[in-house]
Design an enzyme around this catalytic site. Structure first.
Site, PDB file in Angstrom:
ATOM      1  N   LYS A 103     -29.897 -22.045  13.847  1.00  0.00           N
ATOM      2  CA  LYS A 103     -28.868 -21.070  13.428  1.00  0.00           C
ATOM      3  C   LYS A 103     -28.508 -21.230  11.969  1.00  0.00           C
ATOM      4  CE  LYS A 103     -25.467 -24.291  13.545  1.00  0.00           C
ATOM      5  NZ  LYS A 103     -24.469 -24.670  12.527  1.00  0.00           N
ATOM      6  N   THR A 160     -21.315 -19.720  12.334  1.00  0.00           N
ATOM      7  CA  THR A 160     -21.942 -20.239  11.118  1.00  0.00           C
ATOM      8  C   THR A 160     -22.391 -19.123  10.182  1.00  0.00           C
ATOM      9  OG1 THR A 160     -22.751 -22.099  12.448  1.00  0.00           O
ATOM     10  CG2 THR A 160     -23.700 -21.855  10.267  1.00  0.00           C
TER      11      THR A 160
END
Length: 254
Positions: A103, A160
């Site tokens: 990610k 994120t």
């Protein structure tokens, strides 16, 4: 001491997110290789959408404790759970660790899009198609696809790839604004995990022959000095495809 019983052996907990360079090993694999099994009672991966700045303020947070040992993951769940920090257990260590590492690549790309001046539509597109790439690579290593729609997958990806708290997002944002990578890394003050992880993921995709166009595009920007605006245009002009695989289309062809 080999004579210690399980109640006396420590549980090893790690919250690191990344892949070892060259070997591409996950963190729990490295720990397992370096620490004799008789010295501990399990390795647990603690991962999920959890900016440290917000956890420290006791903001609502939910994460995953993943382990091949259900006893160990449940023990960690009991230790860490409270009224603002909720822990779920998961047995898919591969999926949780890969989701946590990969990610960061997409977060760099999301920051770059904002740096270029693109809005929410572009960001949503990148996150969604980025998750498809993460899932494809993870499944090639035996991960459960359901893990990637959970806390350590889409949950961690969202937090994120959308927040200024993320140093990966901030690095990407500066790249999108035209700053050189070397200068960004020197001035960040913290490790930008997504840079090294992009290299590892790109190499893994090449080895496994898995289509990861976003990862490949970010790799070109970070390591081959490609222009961000040019790789974005190339991504948009790729061959048109179906969103989901069918019985006549493999996941690699998606």
């Amino acid at each position: 001491n080999a004579l210690l019983d399980d109640k006396q052996k420590p549980i090893i907990i790690h919250a690191s997110k990344g892949l070892e360079q060259v070997s591409h090993k996950r963190i729990s694999v490295i720990i397992d290789e370096e620490m004799a099994v008789e010295k501990h009672s399990g390795i647990v991966v603690l991962s999920g959408p959890s900016h440290a700045e917000e956890v420290a303020k006791r903001d609502i947070t939910t994460i995953t404790a993943a382990s091949s040992s259900e006893t160990a993951s449940q023990a960690v769940q009991r230790i860490f759970s409270n009224n603002y920090f909720r822990v779920y257990t998961n047995s898919d260590v591969v999926g949780v660790e890969l989701g946590a590492a990969l990610k960061n690549i997409i977060a760099v790309g999301a920051g770059a899009l904002v740096g270029l001046g693109y809005g929410d539509n572009a960001k949503a597109a990148l996150i969604t198609r980025g998750l498809a790439e993460i899932s494809r690579l993870g499944m090639a290593f035996g991960a459960d696809p359901l893990t990637f729609i959970g806390l350590s997958g889409v949950g961690d990806l969202i937090v994120t790839a959308t927040s200024v708290h993320s140093r990966n997002w901030r690095a990407g944002n500066l790249i999108g604004k035209g700053l050189p990578l070397e200068e960004i890394l020197e001035n960040m003050g913290m490790v930008v995990e997504g840079v090294a992880t992009t290299k590892a993921a790109y190499e893994l995709a090449q080895e496994k022959d898995i289509d990861m166009p976003i990862t490949a595009a970010i790799y070109r920007v970070l390591f081959e000095n490609a222009r961000v605006d040019e790789v974005v245009e190339e991504l948009m002009l790729r061959d048109r495809k179906a969103e989901h695989s069918t019985s006549k289309m493999t996941a690699e062809e998606e």
